[in-house]
Design an enzyme around this catalytic site. Structure first.
Site, PDB file in Angstrom:
ATOM      1  N   GLY A 156       0.836  -1.194   0.000  1.00  0.00           N
ATOM      2  CA  GLY A 156       0.000   0.000   0.000  1.00  0.00           C
ATOM      3  C   GLY A 156       0.874   1.248   0.000  1.00  0.00           C
ATOM      4  N   ARG A 238       1.832  -4.077  12.552  1.00  0.00           N
ATOM      5  CA  ARG A 238       1.129  -4.559  13.724  1.00  0.00           C
ATOM      6  C   ARG A 238       1.821  -5.812  14.233  1.00  0.00           C
ATOM      7  NH1 ARG A 238      -0.478  -0.270  13.552  1.00  0.00           N
ATOM      8  NH2 ARG A 238      -2.601   0.577  13.690  1.00  0.00           N
ATOM      9  N   GLU A 267       1.275  -2.888  24.647  1.00  0.00           N
ATOM     10  CA  GLU A 267       1.973  -1.603  24.660  1.00  0.00           C
ATOM     11  C   GLU A 267       1.390  -0.706  25.744  1.00  0.00           C
ATOM     12  OE1 GLU A 267       1.768   0.055  20.746  1.00  0.00           O
ATOM     13  OE2 GLU A 267       2.901  -1.580  19.837  1.00  0.00           O
ATOM     14  N   HIS A 286       6.976   1.979  19.343  1.00  0.00           N
ATOM     15  CA  HIS A 286       5.835   2.304  18.482  1.00  0.00           C
ATOM     16  C   HIS A 286       5.820   3.802  18.149  1.00  0.00           C
ATOM     17  CE1 HIS A 286       1.519   0.983  17.237  1.00  0.00           C
ATOM     18  NE2 HIS A 286       2.122   1.724  16.308  1.00  0.00           N
TER      19      HIS A 286
END
Length: 318
Positions: A156, A238, A267, A286
């Protein structure tokens, strides 16, 4: 709403949300509170959020499932940064008459961090930095990218941007995803190959898929065993795209050269989590989307979402 509108901005880890948008000028009738500490316990979260009419969440840091939403009677508006948030139960929100809005985002931040991890792994930047600070000097030999194969799983916007940088480094860029076609792969700057071929030939495998029932655990033990012993896995998408037990074994037994990870199953990462001591890893907290430009868009749009809702014309409704 009568009285001041109460707005909670969650997971403001760095304490900067107030500086990236003009909350006071755009929302003079609102009382905005910024919450820096992550609240994971559902009961504590409900206690915290019960008085608030509006809650602004940063990506998927704090889940808001049905069991939490049903206990927030004052809640009227949820704003999530980005236009997708798998941690919010949208059906439960709609049933309770809670409007959920999203924001735009700077599309390349995560792709840029992907390359920070790839380069950091190939040149062992963290390890050499630690060695210099400890009084040492060169101990390892870096690896070159030119002429190597970059395997992009998911082509993508993010994957295509990563692919373009790989081509600029002189890498052979191949791609695969469950529904990728030759035409779309070529348009994204890559050559379509089969799943097994990608994992077996790439020096770097980088993941850019959306997590869904069909992609959960798509990097399983079989895929990790296919990888070259000198190959690296990079995941800025992810965590649960990867079978975590298989990844642990792959790292501990040396099936692969290492992994660069920006996303985790829990997290913030718990202090005693096995990854904190895992060999051959480069970890970032992250922060793929954590950039000044992205925060300007995220928080700026969040303020405008609240303003539009208070004016009776919500925008970017999910």
């Amino acid at each position: 709403m009568t009285g001041p509108v109460r707005v909670a901005v969650l997971d403001d880890y760095q304490g900067v949300a107030a500086t990236y948008a003009d909350w006071a000028e755009r929302l003079p009738e609102a009382r905005v509170e910024y919450v820096r500490d992550h609240v994971a316990d559902p009961d504590r979260l409900v206690e915290l959020l019960t008085p608030f009419d509006v809650v602004v969440v940063m990506r998927e840091r704090t889940p808001l499932p049905r069991a939490v939403l049903e206990r927030l009677p004052a809640l009227r508006l949820l704003v999530t940064t980005g236009m997708r948030n798998a941690s919010i139960d949208l059906a439960a929100a709609r049933e309770r008459g809670v409007v959920v809005c999203g924001t735009r985002g700077h599309p390349w931040s995560t792709a840029e961090l992907t390359w920070a991890l790839i380069l950091g792994l190939m040149r062992n930047v963290a390890g050499e930095d630690a060695r210099v600070r400890a009084g040492g000097w060169q101990q390892e030999v870096g690896r070159d990218l030119v002429g190597e194969t970059l395997g992009v799983v998911g082509l993508g916007k993010q994957g295509a941007h990563v692919a373009a940088v790989g081509a600029a480094f002189g890498m052979d860029v191949v791609a695969w995803s469950p529904h990728l076609t030759e035409e779309r792969a070529e348009a994204g700057g890559a050559r379509l190959v089969g799943r097994d071929e990608l994992f077996a030939t790439a020096r770097v495998v980088t993941l850019h898929l959306v997590l869904s029932d069909s992609t959960r655990g798509i990097v399983d033990e079989a895929a990790l065993r296919l990888m070259r012993p000198d190959a690296y896995l990079v995941n800025t998408a992810r965590a649960l795209l990867v079978d975590q037990a298989a990844l642990r074994t792959a790292l501990e037994e040396g099936w692969i050269a290492g992994a660069g990870l920006d996303v985790f199953e829990v997290e913030p990462l718990p202090p005693d989590h096995w990854l904190r001591a895992a060999p051959r890893t480069l970890l970032s907290p992250h922060m793929g989307y954590v950039s000044d430009r992205n925060y300007q868009v995220f928080y700026g749009d969040a303020v405008e979402d609240v303003r539009a809702f208070l004016d009776g014309a919500p925008v970017r409704v999910l």
